[in-house]
Design an enzyme around this catalytic site. Structure first.
Site, mmCIF file in Angstrom:
data_model
loop_
_atom_site.group_PDB
_atom_site.id
_atom_site.type_symbol
_atom_site.label_atom_id
_atom_site.label_comp_id
_atom_site.label_asym_id
_atom_site.label_seq_id
_atom_site.Cartn_x
_atom_site.Cartn_y
_atom_site.Cartn_z
ATOM 1 N N TYR A 143 17.971 25.440 36.272
ATOM 2 C CA TYR A 143 17.787 24.414 37.304
ATOM 3 C C TYR A 143 16.412 24.547 37.956
ATOM 4 O O TYR A 143 15.686 23.564 38.112
ATOM 5 C CB TYR A 143 18.896 24.572 38.349
ATOM 6 C CG TYR A 143 18.959 23.471 39.391
ATOM 7 C CD1 TYR A 143 19.699 22.320 39.161
ATOM 8 C CD2 TYR A 143 18.296 23.599 40.610
ATOM 9 C CE1 TYR A 143 19.779 21.322 40.114
ATOM 10 C CE2 TYR A 143 18.359 22.597 41.569
ATOM 11 C CZ TYR A 143 19.117 21.463 41.326
ATOM 12 O OH TYR A 143 19.181 20.473 42.274
ATOM 13 N N SER B 104 13.882 18.843 44.071
ATOM 14 C CA SER B 104 14.745 19.713 44.872
ATOM 15 C C SER B 104 13.850 20.700 45.607
ATOM 16 O O SER B 104 12.700 20.944 45.187
ATOM 17 C CB SER B 104 15.678 20.484 43.927
ATOM 18 O OG SER B 104 16.271 21.589 44.577
HETATM 19 P P1 NAD Z 1 26.340 14.591 41.782
HETATM 20 O O1 NAD Z 1 27.076 15.544 40.890
HETATM 21 O O2 NAD Z 1 27.025 14.006 42.963
HETATM 22 O O3 NAD Z 1 25.726 13.397 40.929
HETATM 23 C C1 NAD Z 1 25.118 13.604 39.679
HETATM 24 C C2 NAD Z 1 25.082 12.280 38.953
HETATM 25 O O4 NAD Z 1 24.487 12.499 37.664
HETATM 26 C C3 NAD Z 1 26.456 11.669 38.709
HETATM 27 O O5 NAD Z 1 26.383 10.265 38.808
HETATM 28 C C4 NAD Z 1 26.753 12.101 37.269
HETATM 29 O O6 NAD Z 1 27.698 11.255 36.604
HETATM 30 C C5 NAD Z 1 25.365 11.972 36.684
HETATM 31 N N1 NAD Z 1 25.199 12.676 35.416
HETATM 32 C C6 NAD Z 1 25.489 13.959 35.117
HETATM 33 N N2 NAD Z 1 25.231 14.204 33.818
HETATM 34 C C7 NAD Z 1 24.754 13.049 33.297
HETATM 35 C C8 NAD Z 1 24.323 12.657 32.012
HETATM 36 N N3 NAD Z 1 24.316 13.506 30.966
HETATM 37 N N4 NAD Z 1 23.928 11.385 31.831
HETATM 38 C C9 NAD Z 1 23.941 10.491 32.857
HETATM 39 N N5 NAD Z 1 24.333 10.814 34.099
HETATM 40 C C10 NAD Z 1 24.747 12.076 34.305
HETATM 41 O O7 NAD Z 1 25.032 15.396 42.229
HETATM 42 P P2 NAD Z 1 23.944 15.152 43.388
HETATM 43 O O8 NAD Z 1 24.049 16.295 44.314
HETATM 44 O O9 NAD Z 1 24.015 13.786 43.933
HETATM 45 O O10 NAD Z 1 22.614 15.369 42.536
HETATM 46 C C11 NAD Z 1 21.751 14.314 42.192
HETATM 47 C C12 NAD Z 1 20.357 14.865 41.988
HETATM 48 O O11 NAD Z 1 19.910 15.448 43.202
HETATM 49 C C13 NAD Z 1 20.258 15.958 40.921
HETATM 50 O O12 NAD Z 1 19.057 15.802 40.192
HETATM 51 C C14 NAD Z 1 20.218 17.220 41.749
HETATM 52 O O13 NAD Z 1 19.570 18.262 41.076
HETATM 53 C C15 NAD Z 1 19.416 16.741 42.944
HETATM 54 N N6 NAD Z 1 19.564 17.565 44.148
HETATM 55 C C16 NAD Z 1 20.777 17.727 44.738
HETATM 56 C C17 NAD Z 1 20.851 18.507 45.878
HETATM 57 C C18 NAD Z 1 22.140 18.714 46.599
HETATM 58 O O14 NAD Z 1 22.176 19.562 47.484
HETATM 59 N N7 NAD Z 1 23.192 17.987 46.313
HETATM 60 C C19 NAD Z 1 19.710 19.115 46.392
HETATM 61 C C20 NAD Z 1 18.487 18.931 45.758
HETATM 62 C C21 NAD Z 1 18.433 18.149 44.626
#
Ligand code: NAD
Length: 261
Positions: free
Chosen positions: A156, A143
């Site tokens: 985080y 991130s």
């Molecule tokens: P999201 O909530 O859409 O997806 C998260 C996924 O992780 C889902 O499939 C959920 O079911 C799964 N998950 C959660 N807890 C879990 C567990 N205990 N075991 C297995 N699976 C689990 O979120 P996203 O925004 O797509 O985030 C995905 C990654 O991207 C994360 O690591 C997040 O930190 C990172 N990220 C997101 C952003 C953003 O702006 N959305 C920015 C930077 C980094």
């Protein structure tokens, strides 16, 4: 670019960025195992859709990324079903927003487990096979918060800085084995994770929904636009290509200029 005959495990891919990456890899012909939580019928729709749309084999594992034994079983299951795990994408992640002195201890532990330790458990399970086949790609979804901090996101930001360090360490260990290890660091991508933190940010900072979107989230991004899951998926697919075989140990920003400031 084609990744036909390769197989991938993407953690946290029933939604958001993980699903975007799984779809981008499947488009290149890669078999994929998706993982994460959600309604069974929605997950089955995504899994079957990957097979129908891209002609690849798609599996689903409900492994909980806080449980090391379930993680090991997931990797073993994928190796048996696909004949190997060539590409590992550590993407599962959750967020929690709170001042540090009120940060619930169980939330800290859960975020460190899912956002950081799960990547250690998947990596240690998948590396022997990658080494034996002399080819592998490990991509960690970090991130912008692996490079800079924001208030109220202690766990985080700590986990994301940690995964950036894990990435560099494993990249060095595998540098002569044909295995690259990198992290992708998105800025704000419009996914359920971002949408869900809006109410907490509204109360932590005393702002309206519109103020959180424009003055907190997009404020950080000079382009004033959200990153898309398709853009992150395309970057992950590129990192899996032969053209990227000398890219290892890096932290690639895809953040609309956020961390340039
Ligand atoms: P999201 O909530 O859409 O997806 C998260 C996924 O992780 C889902 O499939 C959920 O079911 C799964 N998950 C959660 N807890 C879990 C567990 N205990 N075991 C297995 N699976 C689990 O979120 P996203 O925004 O797509 O985030 C995905 C990654 O991207 C994360 O690591 C997040 O930190 C990172 N990220 C997101 C952003 C953003 O702006 N959305 C920015 C930077 C980094």
């Amino acid at each position: 670019m084609t990744l036909r005959s390769k197989s991938a495990v993407v953690t946290g891919s029933t939604s958001g960025i993980g699903l975007g990456i799984a779809r981008a890899l499947a488009r290149e012909g890669t078999n994929v195992l998706i993982n994460g939580f959600g309604e069974p019928q929605d997950i089955e729709k995504e899994r079957a859709g990957l097979e129908a749309e891209f002609g690849v084999k798609a599996l689903y594992s409900p492994a909980d990324m806080t449980k090391p034994d379930q993680i090991a079983d997931m990797i073993r299951g994928a190796e048996e079903a696909f004949g190997g795990v060539d590409i590992l994408v550590n993407n599962a992640g959750i967020q929690f927003v709170s001042p540090v002195e009120e940060f619930p201890i169980e939330k800290w532990d859960q975020i460190i487990a899912i956002n950081l330790s799960s990547a250690f458990h998947t990596t240690r399970a998948a590396v022997p096979g990658m080494k034996a086949r002399k080819w592998g790609r490990i991509i960690n979804t970090a991130s912008a918060h692996s490079l800079v901090a924001s208030p109220f996101k202690a766990a985080y930001v700590a986990a994301k800085h940690g995964i950036a360090g894990l990435t560099k360490t494993v990249a060095l260990e595998l540098a002569t084995h044909g295995v690259t290890v990198n992290c992708i660091s998105p800025g704000y991508v419009w996914t359920p994770l971002v949408e869900k933190q809006i109410p907490d940010t509204m109360s932590a900072r005393g702002l309206t929904r519109e103020q959180v979107i424009n003055d907190v989230l997009l404020e950080a991004q000079p382009t004033k636009q959200f990153v898309t899951v398709e853009q992150v998926g395309a970057l992950a697919a590129f990192l899996c290509s032969e053209a990227a075989s000398q890219i290892t140990g890096t932290n690639l920003s895809i953040d609309g200029g956020w961390t340039a400031e």
